[in-house]
Write an enzyme that holds these catalytic residues in place. Structure first.
Site, PDB file in Angstrom:
ATOM      1  N   TRP A 324      42.140  29.201  33.766  1.00  0.00           N
ATOM      2  CA  TRP A 324      43.287  30.114  33.624  1.00  0.00           C
ATOM      3  C   TRP A 324      44.439  29.693  34.527  1.00  0.00           C
ATOM      4  O   TRP A 324      45.562  30.142  34.369  1.00  0.00           O
ATOM      5  CB  TRP A 324      42.865  31.554  33.910  1.00  0.00           C
ATOM      6  N   ASP A 325      44.156  28.793  35.474  1.00  0.00           N
ATOM      7  CA  ASP A 325      45.174  28.283  36.392  1.00  0.00           C
ATOM      8  C   ASP A 325      46.432  27.852  35.634  1.00  0.00           C
ATOM      9  O   ASP A 325      47.557  28.091  36.084  1.00  0.00           O
ATOM     10  CB  ASP A 325      44.647  27.046  37.148  1.00  0.00           C
ATOM     11  N   GLU A 466      35.496  35.950  42.323  1.00  0.00           N
ATOM     12  CA  GLU A 466      34.208  35.457  41.806  1.00  0.00           C
ATOM     13  C   GLU A 466      33.014  35.823  42.689  1.00  0.00           C
ATOM     14  O   GLU A 466      31.876  35.537  42.324  1.00  0.00           O
ATOM     15  CB  GLU A 466      34.271  33.928  41.620  1.00  0.00           C
ATOM     16  N   LYS A 580      37.117  37.081  47.254  1.00  0.00           N
ATOM     17  CA  LYS A 580      37.468  35.665  47.353  1.00  0.00           C
ATOM     18  C   LYS A 580      38.978  35.444  47.262  1.00  0.00           C
ATOM     19  O   LYS A 580      39.553  34.616  47.955  1.00  0.00           O
ATOM     20  CB  LYS A 580      36.766  34.912  46.223  1.00  0.00           C
ATOM     21  N   GLN A 581      39.630  36.184  46.352  1.00  0.00           N
ATOM     22  CA  GLN A 581      41.037  35.882  46.047  1.00  0.00           C
ATOM     23  C   GLN A 581      41.710  37.122  45.471  1.00  0.00           C
ATOM     24  O   GLN A 581      41.042  38.107  45.145  1.00  0.00           O
ATOM     25  CB  GLN A 581      41.102  34.745  45.034  1.00  0.00           C
TER      26      GLN A 581
END
Ligand code: BGC
Length: 732
Positions: A324-325, A466, A580-581
Site C-alpha cells: 500500500w506504500d 501490524e 508499530k506505526q
C-alpha cells in the site's frame, strides 16, 4: 552543494548502507551504490523491477541481473582495488540533478600515484541502456591492465536465480542466463571504447566474462574507457539477446556522448518541474531533494502497468513486492507532477484484478482482495510465516496476507484521488470502476451483520499497526471500507449519468446489479469507531484501551534479544497499547475534514507516545497531522526523520531474523507530503489551488511547482502568505 551527495574516506562497514544511499536507477532497473570492483559479497546488484523468480522452498523475489559495471585494475601485474589496498584518498558522490554516480580513489603503489575515477548511470532516456566512464591516471610509467566485463555471480537473498549462462566474446561481450522457475531470459551486453591503444584478451569462468585491456602508459598519462551496456529480459523482448545487439553495434565515442546527453536532458526536464527549494534550512532542503531523487529514479516513467516495490529498486528485500506504500505514500507527490505516471501505477492494480478476485475466493469471499505483498500481475508473495522467531528459529505465523484487508480500500482511495485531481474519468471506464466495484463487493461479503446493534462490523482484521493481529473493528480498516462502499455507489451513479451505456456494460459484465443495491442498503450501517464524547479519542480497535498502557521505551527494556519481533502471538507489544506505526492517526489524516481540531490534537497526543515508529511509514503521518493542528514545531522532527531515512540509514534493518534493509520510497513520498501538504498547506479546494503556510521557524521560504489540470503553477510559501503564479511567468 545542494544537489551533490558526497562521502569521503572508505569504511567497509558502510558498504551495505552506501549501496542503498548511492543508488542510481531508471524505473526499469536499479544499480546499487557499490563500487566497480565490488561483487556479491559487497551486495553489488542490478535489480530488475517486476521480474521475479522462486527457488524451490525459498521466497519468491526479484531477479538481479549479471553486473556489467564490474571493473578493476592491475598495476604492473598486481590487482589494485579497495578490496586489496588501503586508498590514499577516496570519495564517492551522487549528482542528484543528473542521477550520476561518481567515485574517485587514489592509491600509492610504491612511487606510483594511481587514480581511478568513474562515473556511471542508468539512462533515463532509454531505460535498457547503462553507461560507465572509467578513467585511470598514473604518475609513473606503468603496465596497466583494466579488467572489465560482466559478473554473473550475483548477490541473491533467496537464490540463486540465474542458471544456464551463455557467454559471447568479441567487440560485444554478452552474457545471457535463464531464471530457475519460469525460464525467463536475462541478457546483458556491453561494448567499450578506449582513447588509448591496448592489447585485449578475454577470460571466462562459469559465471564471469571479462575483457582484459592492457596498456603501456607513460608517466602522467590518463586512459579513459567509455562503456555502453544493454540489458533486456523476456518481459521486455521476445529475444532479449538479440534486443541488446542493435543498441551496442556501431557504438562510438560520439554516440555514447549523445546517450549521456539524452539522459541528462530528461533529468533536467524532470527537476524543472519537481524540485523544491527550502530557503533557510540547507539540511532540510537537501534531504527533501534527495527524497525526490529516490522517488524519481524508481518510478516507471517508461511503461504502464509496472509499480514500485516497498524498497524501490535497491534489492530483493521485502521480496521486491508492491505494498500500500505506493498508493498511500508515493502517489500524492507524483499526482501533483505527472498524472501519466500515476496512471501507469494504477494500471498495475487494474491488471492485478484477476488475481485479486482469486485471492478473495480462496478465503471464501467474493470481489477483489488485493495482494498484501504484490508481485507481477498481483501475485501475493506474502508468506504465512513472515517472521522467524529469534529464540526457537521457528517461522512465526503472521496474518498480513490474510487479514490486512484495508489494501483493497487503499487502492480505491488512490483511484478516487486520481480522478478528483485529474478529472480524468477514462481510467474508470478502462478498468478503474471494476476495481472499485470489486473491492466494494469484497467488503460486502466480508462484513459481519450484528443484528442486536443493527450494524455491519469488520471483524478479524489487521490494521496498519501490524503488532495487533486479528482485531475487531479497527477504525482505519472500517473507515476505508465505508469509504470504498460509498465511492462505489456514488461514482457508479455519477458516471452512469455521463456514460450510461459504458456503465451499464460494466454492471452487466460484473453481474453487479444486486450487489449495487445491497451496497446502497448497508452504506450507512457500517460501524466506524467514533471519537468518545468525553475524551474525544477514537479507539484503534475493540478492547485497545483495556490493554496494558505503556511505552515503546519500556518495551525495549523487556526485550531479551534486540532483534525480537514485537508483534505476533507473543511479541512484547501484542498485549499492550504500543503500536508499530500510525494507524488511527493515519485514518484521521486521510479524513481530517470529519474531525475537529481538538479531536485531531487529542488523538495525536494520545497515540504518539504509544507509537514505536517501527515502520518508516509512521513519522510522516504524525508530522502531517501535527501541521494540521498548527503544531509545526512538533512536525519538524518527524519531517527530518522521514526525509533523511535513506541518508542516515537509521531504520530497522531486521524483523526477527529477516533482513529488511534497502531504500524507503514511502518515507521519501512522506517527506514531500509533510513539506508541501503539511507545512505549505497545499490543497485543491473547489478546483482551486490553495495554500495555508505554517512553515517551521527556520524556513524562510519554500518554492516549488505543481501541475494541475494541465497548468503548471509556480508556488512560493512564506510565513505570512503565499504566491501562486501560473507559468510561464516565474515568481520567486
Ligand atoms: C509496515 C507496512 C508497510 C511495509 C512495507 C511494514 O513494516 O508495517 O505498513 O507496508 O513495511 O513498507
Amino acid at each position: 552543494m545542494k544537489h551533490l551527495l558526497r562521502e569521503t574516506g572508505y569504511d567497509p562497514k558502510q558498504t551495505v548502507h552506501f549501496g542503498n544511499k548511492f543508488l542510481v536507477a531508471n524505473g526499469y532497473l536499479g544499480v546499487r551504490g557499490t563500487l566497480e570492483e565490488f561483487g556479491k559479497k559487497e551486495l553489488a546488484a542490478i535489480n530488475l523491477g517486476g521480474l521475479y523468480d522462486q527457488v524451490p522452498g525459498k521466497w519468491r523475489e526479484p531477479v538481479n541481473a549479471p553486473n556489467p559495471f564490474f571493473t578493476f585494475i592491475r598495476v604492473d601485474h598486481q590487482i589494485v582495488s579497495l578490496l586489496t589496498h588501503k586508498p590514499q584518498k577516496h570519495q564517492q558522490s551522487l549528482d542528484l540533478y543528473t542521477a550520476t554516480h561518481h567515485r574517485e580513489t587514489s592509491f600509492q603503489i610504491k612511487d606510483n600515484h594511481v587514480t581511478v575515477k568513474a562515473k556511471r548511470t542508468a539512462s533515463a532516456a532509454e531505460v535498457h541502456t547503462l553507461l560507465l566512464e572509467y578513467q585511470v591516471t598514473v604518475t609513473k610509467a606503468t603496465h596497466l591492465e583494466i579488467v572489465t566485463g560482466i559478473d554473473g555471480d550475483v548477490w541473491d537473498i533467496n537464490g540463486p536465480h540465474l542458471t544456464d549462462y551463455q557467454m559471447e566474446t568479441g567487440p560485444i561481450l554478452q552474457m545471457t542466463a535463464t531464471t530457475q522457475a519460469k525460464g525467463e531470459i536475462v541478457s546483458v551486453g556491453e561494448v567499450v571504447i578506449s582513447d588509448q591503444q591496448y592489447q585485449e584478451y578475454f577470460t571466462m569462468d562459469q559465471k564471469q566474462l571479462l575483457r582484459h585491456l592492457a596498456y603501456e602508459l607513460a608517466a602522467g598519462e590518463t586512459v579513459t574507457l567509455q562503456k555502453q551496456i544493454a540489458i533486456y529480459h523476456s518481459h521486455e523482448a521476445s529475444d532479449p539477446r538479440g534486443a541488446c545487439r542493435p543498441d551496442l553495434e556501431g557504438a562510438t565515442e560520439a554516440s555514447i556522448a549523445k546517450a549521456w546527453q539524452a539522459h541528462q536532458q530528461v533529468w533536467q526536464k524532470r527537476w524543472d518541474l519537481t524540485d523544491v527549494t527550502i530557503t533557510g534550512d540547507d539540511e532540510a532542503d537537501f534531504a527533501l531533494r534527495y527524497s525526490l531523487y529516490q522517488l524519481q529514479i524508481i518510478a516507471p516513467h517508461h511503461r504502464s502497468g509496472l509499480s514500485i516495490p516497498a524498497r524501490g529498486l535497491s534489492g530483493q528485500t521485502y521480496k521486491g513486492a508492491v505494498f500500500w506504500d505506493t498508493e498511500m505514500f508515493m502517489m500524492p507527490v507524483f499526482l501533483h507532477h505527472d498524472s501519466r505516471l500515476v496512471r501507469h501505477l494504477l494500471q498495475y492494480r487494474i491488471d492485478s484484478l484477476p488475481l485479486a478476485r482469486q485471492k478473495a475466493a480462496s478465503y471464501g469471499f467474493r470481489g477483489a482482495f488485493f495482494a498484501w505483498e504484490s508481485q507481477e500481475a498481483g501475485y501475493d508473495a506474502t508468506s504465512d510465516y513472515n517472521v522467524v522467531d529469534v529464540f526457537t528459529k521457528r517461522p512465526q505465523r503472521t496474518y498480513f496476507k490474510d487479514k490486512q484487508i484495508h489494501i483493497s480500500g487503499d487502492i480505491v482511495y488512490a483511484l478516487k484521488q486520481y480522478v478528483d485531481y485529474t478529472k480524468d474519468e477514462s481510467l474508470l471506464l478502462a478498468g478503474g470502476l471494476e476495481v472499485i466495484l470489486e473491492a466494494a463487493r469484497f467488503y460486502l461479503s466480508y462484513l459481519y451483520y450484528k443484528s442486536e446493534k443493527d450494524r455491519y462490523e469488520a471483524i478479524d482484521v489487521l490494521g496498519p499497526d501490524e503488532y495487533h493481529e486479528r482485531v475487531y473493528n479497527n477504525a482505519y480498516t472500517s473507515k476505508l471500507i465505508q469509504f470504498t462502499i460509498e465511492t462505489a455507489v456514488n461514482l457508479t451513479d455519477a458516471l452512469a449519468m455521463r456514460y450510461p451505456a459504458e456503465v451499464a456494460a460494466i454492471i452487466e459484465k460484473l453481474d453487479f446489479e444486486e450487489d449495487l443495491f445491497a451496497l446502497k442498503v448497508i452504506a450507512d450501517k457500517i460501524y466506524v469507531p467514533q471519537p468518545n464524547s468525553e475524551t474525544e479519542l477514537v479507539q484503534q480497535f475493540d478492547g485497545y484501551f483495556q490493554l496494558e498502557d505503556t511505552t515503546a521505551a519500556v518495551l525495549r527494556q523487556r526485550l531479551l534479544d534486540p532483534k525480537e519481533y514485537w508483534g505476533g502471538a507473543y511479541g512484547v507489544a501484542s498485549d499492550t497499547q504500543v503500536i508499530k506505526q500510525a494507524d488511527t492517526i493515519m485514518m484521521q489524516y486521510l479524513f481530517a475534514d470529519e474531525y475537529s481540531q481538538s479531536q485531531l490534537e487529542k488523538n495525536w497526543l494520545y497515540y504518539e507516545p504509544r507509537t514505536e515508529h517501527g515502520s518508516s511509514l509512521s513519522a510522516c503521518i504524525y508530522g502531517l497531522v501535527a501541521c494540521m493542528i498548527g503544531r509545526q514545531d512538533w512536525a519538524y522532527d518527524y519531517f527530518m526523520k522521514t526525509a533523511q531515512v535513506d541518508l542516515t540509514g537509521e531504520s530497522k534493518t531486521f524483523a526477527g531474523d529477516l533482513y529488511i534493509g534497502g531504500t524507503h520510497p514511502a518515507a521519501n513520498g512522506g517527506a514531500w507530503m509533510v513539506a508541501i501538504l503539511g507545512f505549505c498547506g497545499l490543497a485543491i479546494k473547489n478546483n482551486q489551488v490553495t495554500l495555508q503556510p505554517r512553515l517551521p521557524k527556520k524556513w524562510a521560504q519554500v518554492a516549488f511547482k505543481i501541475k494541475y489540470q494541465g497548468q503548471v503553477y509556480q508556488i512560493c510559501c512564506f510565513h505570512d502568505g503565499a504566491k501562486i503564479t501560473p507559468l510561464p511567468t516565474t515568481a520567486c
